[in-house]
Design a protein around this motif. Sequence first.
Motif, PDB file in Angstrom:
ATOM      1  N   SER A  64      22.180  -7.526  26.379  1.00  0.00           N
ATOM      2  CA  SER A  64      21.857  -7.622  27.814  1.00  0.00           C
ATOM      3  C   SER A  64      22.908  -6.884  28.644  1.00  0.00           C
ATOM      4  O   SER A  64      22.565  -6.186  29.605  1.00  0.00           O
ATOM      5  CB  SER A  64      21.772  -9.091  28.242  1.00  0.00           C
ATOM      6  OG  SER A  64      20.879  -9.783  27.401  1.00  0.00           O
ATOM      7  N   GLU A  77      20.067 -11.520  31.955  1.00  0.00           N
ATOM      8  CA  GLU A  77      21.144 -12.525  31.943  1.00  0.00           C
ATOM      9  C   GLU A  77      22.085 -12.276  30.773  1.00  0.00           C
ATOM     10  O   GLU A  77      21.619 -11.993  29.664  1.00  0.00           O
ATOM     11  CB  GLU A  77      20.552 -13.918  31.725  1.00  0.00           C
ATOM     12  CG  GLU A  77      19.975 -14.552  32.943  1.00  0.00           C
ATOM     13  CD  GLU A  77      19.277 -15.850  32.548  1.00  0.00           C
ATOM     14  OE1 GLU A  77      19.959 -16.767  32.062  1.00  0.00           O
ATOM     15  OE2 GLU A  77      18.053 -15.900  32.708  1.00  0.00           O
ATOM     16  N   THR A  85      18.571 -15.572  26.114  1.00  0.00           N
ATOM     17  CA  THR A  85      17.262 -14.941  26.274  1.00  0.00           C
ATOM     18  C   THR A  85      16.303 -15.534  25.255  1.00  0.00           C
ATOM     19  O   THR A  85      16.474 -15.348  24.057  1.00  0.00           O
ATOM     20  CB  THR A  85      17.378 -13.412  26.064  1.00  0.00           C
ATOM     21  OG1 THR A  85      18.588 -12.964  26.646  1.00  0.00           O
ATOM     22  CG2 THR A  85      16.215 -12.680  26.691  1.00  0.00           C
ATOM     23  N   ASP A 108      14.534  -6.383  26.547  1.00  0.00           N
ATOM     24  CA  ASP A 108      15.586  -7.182  25.914  1.00  0.00           C
ATOM     25  C   ASP A 108      14.886  -8.312  25.172  1.00  0.00           C
ATOM     26  O   ASP A 108      14.122  -9.065  25.776  1.00  0.00           O
ATOM     27  CB  ASP A 108      16.466  -7.740  27.046  1.00  0.00           C
ATOM     28  CG  ASP A 108      17.757  -8.332  26.543  1.00  0.00           C
ATOM     29  OD1 ASP A 108      18.070  -8.172  25.359  1.00  0.00           O
ATOM     30  OD2 ASP A 108      18.464  -8.946  27.378  1.00  0.00           O
TER      31      ASP A 108
HETATM   32 MG   LIG Z   1      20.982 -11.376  25.960  1.00  0.00          MG
END
Ligand SMILES: [Mg+2]
Length: 262
Positions: A64, A77, A85, A108
Motif C-alpha cells: 500500500s 491504508e 486490507t 491493492d
Molecule cells: Mg496494505
Amino acid sequence: MKPTLRCTVKIERDVVALVQARNAFGFLHNRQPLLSLASRWQRGDSLSHDIQVIAIGKSGYGKSTTLNQLVGEAVFETNAIAGCTREMQSAEYRFPTKEAQCHFSLADLPGIGEHPELDKQYIQLYRDAIAKAHSVIYFLRADQRDYVIDQWAFAQLFNTDAERRKVIIALNAVDKIEPLNRSQPFALTAEQIQSLRLKRHTICQQFAVCEDQIVTLSATEQHNLDGLVDRLADVLQPYLSQADTTSAYQAHWTSSVNGATY
Ligand SMILES: [Mg+2]
Ligand SMILES: Nc1nc2c(ncn2[C@@H]2O[C@H](COP(=O)(O)OP(=O)(O)O)[C@@H](O)[C@H]2O)c(=O)[nH]1
C-alpha cells in the motif's frame, strides 16, 4: 459457493492526473488499451475495458505504501502492525477514449501470511485476479531472511509461462538491508549494494525468475519508484495503442502538462 474478491474503487481520475503526479507514467499518455486484449469489468451499467496492474504479497511488505507513492496520494491504508486490507481496492484512471470506457487500474490486494486458512482462500482469489491482470507486482522485502511462505504462494500462483511473464518482483525496503546506514539524504552504501546483488541472485534462484524481473526499491525513502514504473511500462506496452482522442482532450492535455514532454 466460490469466494469472490470484492473491489472498492478508492479514487477515479483522468490518466493525465497520474502522469502529472509521476512523469514516469508518461507511457500512458495518448494511449488506450487494445480493446481485444483489455480486461473487462462491469461498472454500474457500463462495461469498462481496462489495463490492470495488481499488487500482491505478504502483509507488511509495503504494497500500500508503494502504490500510494506511485500515484502521489494516500489512497490505500497502510499499517505498521496489522494487515489492514481485507478486500481489493483500486485507483482508477480514465483513458481519454471517445467511444469505449477504458481505465488504467492499480489494485491493492489483501496480504497473505497472516493465517494459513485465510491464505488458502486468498490464493484462489489471487489466481482469478492474476488471470484478469496485465501485470502483477509481487512484493518481497529486502530485509526478510526467510521467503518460505512467499515461495509457497508464488509457486501456487504462477504456473504457466503466460502467468510468469506478467510478474515484476518488487524487492522493497532496501533501506533496511544490512549493513544498515542512516545517511541523510538516503543513499545505499557500497556494502549494501553488494548485499543487494547477492539477494537478487538468491531470489532469482528461489523464485526461478530473471534478474530483469526484479526491481529493488524503498517506498518510504522514495528510492527507485520510477524504476518500478519503467518496468511496468515494458510489460504493458504490448497492450496499448494510440488513443483515439478528441481535440478537446488534446487541448486540455497541452494546457495542463506544462513543460513535460512525452
Ligand atoms: Mg496494505
Ligand atoms: N523501512 C521501510 N519501511 C517500509 C517500506 N515500505 C513500507 N514500509 C513500512 O512497512 C509497514 C507496512 O507497510 P504497508 O504499505 O501497510 O504494507 P502492506 O501490508 O504490504 O500494504 C508500514 O509501517 C510502512 O511504513 C520501506 O521501503 N522501508
